[in-house]
Design a protein around this motif. Structure first.
Motif: not given
Length: 703
Positions: A295-319
């Motif tokens: 469960t902790a690892e699953e939760k961490l996966g969502y936090l990594k998405t929020y933290a933009w850990t891969d730095h890939e431009d998946w959202c197309g926002s200049p911000a």
């Protein structure tokens, strides 16, 4: 566990099926929670209806402190909405180690950083709901009752998932005395708090709110979504020795605004019943982990998405597509391993009164609701309500020797001035067995200084002696144990007594053993402390060090022969441990810790007879035997708070939980074997982070 006991447990039947009375049975499936996760996101329909609404101070408070409750609610397909009070603009720099504003790193852009946090949140929610972080959102601006505007985002692929951005200015400091903040507004330091619009938001006009307008705006959102479960942060986390709050000031005062808004919303008539669940935030940093590794690892996966850990431009926002400040430590201060309720983990909210009548209590709409059932074959009736508002989550009920029921709770007082805010212990007693309840009576609070600033007392735990005298135990804001006892049955209570201890967590628990000695236990960050009468009616000894291992801070207890048995969760796994306390001398002795219940889960454990009720690893209401490590028998129902249980004199064992639909849900262990085995399909396995969606199965209907 004997074969007969296993057979009885496997024959748990839905005790009632009276939807009109607000009571249903748990619907169960087969199997152990530890099956492998499916390689795709799945909607796992709940057997309850209703909706969940989270209100947090900042973007990420929900992901850090309310998951996995949040992701599991989304997985059921019920309506899930999260409201963010502030924009979380901080210093305006979307980088892991932001320098001071006056150095050479370039200009701050608070609007852009706030947008980046929005993008990260949208990605995390899309991932939880669909498995695809780039799943599209529809965004619009709506007017609020406070005279401003809010942004509402609807997930196109799962339109029951909504985000609401109130876009108020944050404090920009954890504890600094900044008048331009929710704290300053609540305390009257400023007449109004301004907005902090994000770049790209459909809200175009700046605005400001007075204290009353913030309350009205939040209440208006509640009226729009009509939740049956409201999740919010802890309005009373307590203070450090230096006088600062143990939590972020925005968390604390945001939660107080939610309290005021919920009280305003409760006055309306066009709404369903609702419960409130409060969550611990920053104090989790120093407390044991509560989640199992999966469960902790699953939760961490969502936090990594929020933290933009891969730095890939998946959202197309200049911000930017997430919060880079969180990227170096998406676990937070170990927060991905933890979820903890600040109120509502008690399991003593059911009691058997006269003639086999059962009573169950829970706070709904800021009032004390109760359900009752006259006998094993009778239908449940309720919810009905005691008079009076301001009742907090967490109730404790006891039977008096003459069959009357007494119910205890805490009550929050709100008022126009900051010093009006406070909390006291209250109780109500039936005027006669099976009769109406008398008015609430107050026991005040053991916290006599800085009441408006702390009020961090626990929910009460209550004992009754053979003569009928009541004693109430609470953890005070100093994290010590306090008690207040009636001087005579039905009479006035004496003064608050200081029983000592230090660093207590959660709610104290109490039970009386077969020899008439009373036991009280409270968890600490490292073990459990005990207070025990050496003989019936004698003064308490203690606090005693028990030598028990570290727990997650939530205890349950039942009498067992000449001792009492403790149940608790083990940190890092969520498995249930148990130890028998006996008294043979001045201090209690404890048996070797044994396993009870299946693997995983978190929160309080309801104990009744040979039955345990609690969360399995999948987060659903589940049951198992109390005398061995059998797998949880899982339901398809998420719930709030903790289950309660009663071993009836008639021989049956009843467990109950408050579902996310604000209804009481009940199962009964029958005293004889031979019933049909479990019915219904097993609950679907938990979905891994980042998986694509599949069509949902046909929802089950509520009984």
């Amino acid at each position: 566990m004997s074969l007969a006991s296993r057979t009885r447990l496997a024959a748990l039947l839905a005790a009632v099926s009276v939807a009109a009375a607000g009571v249903t049975g748990w619907a169960y499936g087969h199997g152990d929670v530890r099956r492998p996760a499916a390689p795709e996101a799945v909607v796992r329909p709940s057997v309850t209806e209703g909706s969940a609404l989270q209100i947090v101070a900042h973007p990420d408070d929900d992901l850090f402190f309310m998951n996995p409750d949040l992701s599991r609610s989304i997985s059921t397909g019920i309506k899930v909405t999260t409201v963010y009070l502030t924009s979380g603009e901080s210093d305006g720099r979307n980088e892991a180690h932001s320098p001071h504003l006056d150095d050479a790193a370039g200009p701050a852009d608070r609007a852009a950083y706030a947008e980046a946090r929005q993008n990260g949140i949208r990605g995390a929610y899309a991932q939880m709901a669909t498995g695809d972080r780039s799943s599209a959102w529809q965004r619009r601006s709506i007017p609020t009752a406070g005279g401003g505007s809010a942004e509402v985002d609807v997930l196109v692929a799962r339109p029951e998932v909504n985000l609401v951005w109130m876009e108020l200015r944050e404090a920009r400091s954890i504890s600094g005395d900044n008048p331009e903040s929710l704290r300053g507004l609540w305390n009257g330091r400023v007449p109004a708090l301004g907005s902090q619009l994000t770049s790209g938001t459909p809200v175009k006009q700046e605005f400001s709110y007075t204290r009353e307008q913030v309350t009205a705006a939040i209440a208006d959102v509640l009226a729009m979504y009509k939740p049956t479960t409201i999740r919010t942060q802890d309005p009373t986390p307590g203070r450090t020795d230096a006088g600062t709050f143990l939590d972020h000031q925005d968390h604390v005062y945001g939660a107080r605004f939610v309290q005021a808004a919920a009280a305003l919303y409760a006055r309306s008539t066009d709404r369903p019943h609702f419960s409130v669940q409060n969550y611990v935030s920053y104090p989790n940093s120093s407390l044991p982990p509560t989640l199992d590794p999966q469960t902790a690892e699953e939760k961490l996966g969502y936090l990594k998405t929020y933290a933009w850990t891969d730095h890939e431009d998946w959202c197309g926002s200049p911000a930017g597509c997430g919060d880079r400040k969180a990227a170096t430590r998406p676990t937070g201060a170990g927060w991905n391993q933890t979820i903890r309720y600040s109120r509502g983990d008690g399991t003593s909210w059911m009691a058997e009164g006269a003639s086999g009548r059962l009573w169950a209590f829970a706070a709904l709409d800021g009032r004390m609701a109760y359900w009752t059932r006259s006998g094993p074959q009778a239908p449940w009736q309720g919810p009905r309500f005691l008079s009076g508002a301001g009742i907090d989550t967490g109730a404790s009920a006891v039977r008096l020797p003459d069959g009357r029921i007494a119910v205890f709770a805490t009550r929050t007082t709100l008022g126009p001035a900051p010093e009006d805010y406070g909390r006291d212990v209250v109780y109500a007693v039936q005027t006669r067995a099976d009769g109406a309840f008398g008015p609430w009576q107050t026991l005040g609070t053991p916290d006599t200084t800085d009441v408006s600033g702390t009020s961090a007392i626990s929910a009460p735990s209550v004992a009754v002696d053979p003569a009928g005298r009541l004693t109430v135990y609470v953890r005070d804001s100093r994290r010590t144990l306090r008690a207040r006892t009636q001087t005579a049955p039905g009479g006035a209570f004496g003064t608050w007594q200081d029983l000592g201890g230090a660093g207590l967590l959660g709610d104290p628990v109490t039970a009386t053993d077969g020899s008439g000695r009373r036991h009280v236990y409270a968890a600490t960050a490292g073990s459990v402390l005990a207070w025990v009468q050496p003989a019936p009616g004698a003064p308490f000894g203690g606090p005693f060090a028990t030598g028990l291992p570290q727990t997650t801070g939530v205890l349950s207890v039942r009498a067992e022969g000449d001792g009492v048995r403790l149940f608790f969760r083990r940190p890092g796994s969520g498995s249930v441990g148990t130890s028998l306390a006996s008294v043979d001398g001045p201090e209690p002795q404890f048996s070797r810790v044994a396993a009870a219940g299946g693997l995983g889960g978190y929160g309080g454990i309801g104990v009744a007879g040979g039955l345990l009720a609690g969360r399995a690893g999948a987060g659903t209401a589940s049951v198992t035997g109390a005398d061995g490590p059998q797998a949880w028998q899982e339901s398809q129902m998420l719930y709030t708070g903790a289950p309660a249980g009663v071993a009836e004199r008639a021989g049956t064992t009843v467990a109950a939980a408050l579902g996310l639909d604000a209804d009481l849900h009940v199962v009964t262990e029958v005293p004889a074997a031979g019933s049909e085995p479990w019915g219904g399909p097993p609950p679907a396995p938990r979905a891994p982070a980042g998986a694509p969606p599949t069509p949902p199965p046909r929802p089950l209907t509520k009984k």
